[in-house]
Design a protein around this motif. Structure first.
Motif, PDB file in Angstrom:
ATOM      1  N   GLY A 262     -47.541  73.921  85.849  1.00  0.00           N
ATOM      2  CA  GLY A 262     -46.811  73.320  86.957  1.00  0.00           C
ATOM      3  C   GLY A 262     -47.281  71.898  87.211  1.00  0.00           C
TER       4      GLY A 262
ATOM      5  N   SER B  51     -38.984  75.984  78.195  1.00  0.00           N
ATOM      6  CA  SER B  51     -38.736  77.343  78.687  1.00  0.00           C
ATOM      7  C   SER B  51     -38.402  78.296  77.553  1.00  0.00           C
TER       8      SER B  51
ATOM      9  N   ASN C 284     -40.440  74.580  90.770  1.00  0.00           N
ATOM     10  CA  ASN C 284     -40.064  75.989  90.780  1.00  0.00           C
ATOM     11  C   ASN C 284     -38.568  76.106  90.535  1.00  0.00           C
ATOM     12  N   VAL C 285     -38.158  77.146  89.815  1.00  0.00           N
ATOM     13  CA  VAL C 285     -36.744  77.373  89.566  1.00  0.00           C
ATOM     14  C   VAL C 285     -36.160  78.164  90.733  1.00  0.00           C
ATOM     15  N   VAL C 286     -35.042  77.669  91.259  1.00  0.00           N
ATOM     16  CA  VAL C 286     -34.337  78.302  92.363  1.00  0.00           C
ATOM     17  C   VAL C 286     -32.972  78.734  91.834  1.00  0.00           C
TER      18      VAL C 286
ATOM     19  N   ASN D  73     -40.913  70.806  93.493  1.00  0.00           N
ATOM     20  CA  ASN D  73     -42.206  71.358  93.067  1.00  0.00           C
ATOM     21  C   ASN D  73     -42.135  72.039  91.707  1.00  0.00           C
TER      22      ASN D  73
ATOM     23  N   HIS E 224     -29.107  77.858  88.269  1.00  0.00           N
ATOM     24  CA  HIS E 224     -30.564  77.845  88.294  1.00  0.00           C
ATOM     25  C   HIS E 224     -30.981  76.378  88.216  1.00  0.00           C
TER      26      HIS E 224
ATOM     27  N   HIS F 138     -45.330  73.076  81.723  1.00  0.00           N
ATOM     28  CA  HIS F 138     -44.515  74.260  81.982  1.00  0.00           C
ATOM     29  C   HIS F 138     -45.384  75.417  82.470  1.00  0.00           C
TER      30      HIS F 138
ATOM     31  N   LEU G 178     -34.226  73.262  89.247  1.00  0.00           N
ATOM     32  CA  LEU G 178     -35.610  72.980  89.595  1.00  0.00           C
ATOM     33  C   LEU G 178     -35.680  72.328  90.958  1.00  0.00           C
ATOM     34  N   ARG G 179     -36.613  72.784  91.766  1.00  0.00           N
ATOM     35  CA  ARG G 179     -36.914  72.097  93.025  1.00  0.00           C
ATOM     36  C   ARG G 179     -37.907  70.991  92.724  1.00  0.00           C
TER      37      ARG G 179
ATOM     38  N   TYR H 123     -37.787  71.006  81.019  1.00  0.00           N
ATOM     39  CA  TYR H 123     -37.904  72.437  81.267  1.00  0.00           C
ATOM     40  C   TYR H 123     -37.148  73.222  80.194  1.00  0.00           C
TER      41      TYR H 123
END
Length: 177
Positions: free
Chosen positions: A120, A167, A68-70, A66, A61, A117, A63-64, A163
């Protein structure tokens, strides 16, 4: 190697540098996928379905840009390489978790991290948190010094460590406060 949402995995060559994973298809003109280790926010070893049954692989997992978690699944074909990659990533990720747990944060720093968080990157922190512009800028600078935020194309964004601090909500920083 496959994005968790892809149906058919793609075969790619994986290489590493001290801070980056690079995945590329040598038979394609497509740009390689680069994952900075500092953006990895979770690693799991789990069985993955293959054409012939199940094999152990890694779910990463990260972060991109932007924020967002990928999620990406990686299944090296060689067992020794699989173990080496798992140890390499886990060691880095464990250091990142330790840094997140030990981050000395003030209430203002926590407030800004939580706002980033929840909202964004690209959002105006002054409009979200109850601080004047100069104070927000000072707190952001202190968070950059701790490696918890960075400048992105759209504004201030969390790093992987930032994060990890946020998180878990209060879970990660209750111990130090």
């Amino acid at each position: 190697i496959a994005d968790i949402n892809d149906i058919d995995p793609e075969t790619k060559v994986l290489s590493t540098t001290p801070r980056t994973l690079k995945l590329e298809d040598l038979d394609s003109d497509a740009l390689p996928v680069r994952i900075r280790l500092s953006t990895i926010v979770g690693i799991e070893q789990k069985p993955m379905e293959t054409e012939v049954g199940y094999e152990m692989g890694l779910t990463i997992h990260h972060l991109r840009v932007n924020a967002n978690v990928v999620t990406m699944e990686v299944r090296p074909t060689d067992e020794a390489e699989k173990q080496l990659l798992g140890r390499y990533l886990t060691k880095y990720h464990d250091r990142q978790l330790e840094k997140a747990r030990n981050a000395p944060l003030s209430n203002e720093q926590r407030e800004e991290l939580d706002a980033l968080h929840d909202a964004g990157d690209g959002r105006d922190l002054v409009a979200i948190v109850d601080m004047n512009t100069a104070r927000v800028a000072n707190v952001v600078a202190s968070l950059k010094d701790l490696g918890l935020v960075r400048d992105s194309r759209t504004g201030v964004a969390l790093t992987g460590t930032g994060y990890l601090v946020t998180s878990g909500g209060s879970l990660l920083y209750e111990e130090s406060g």
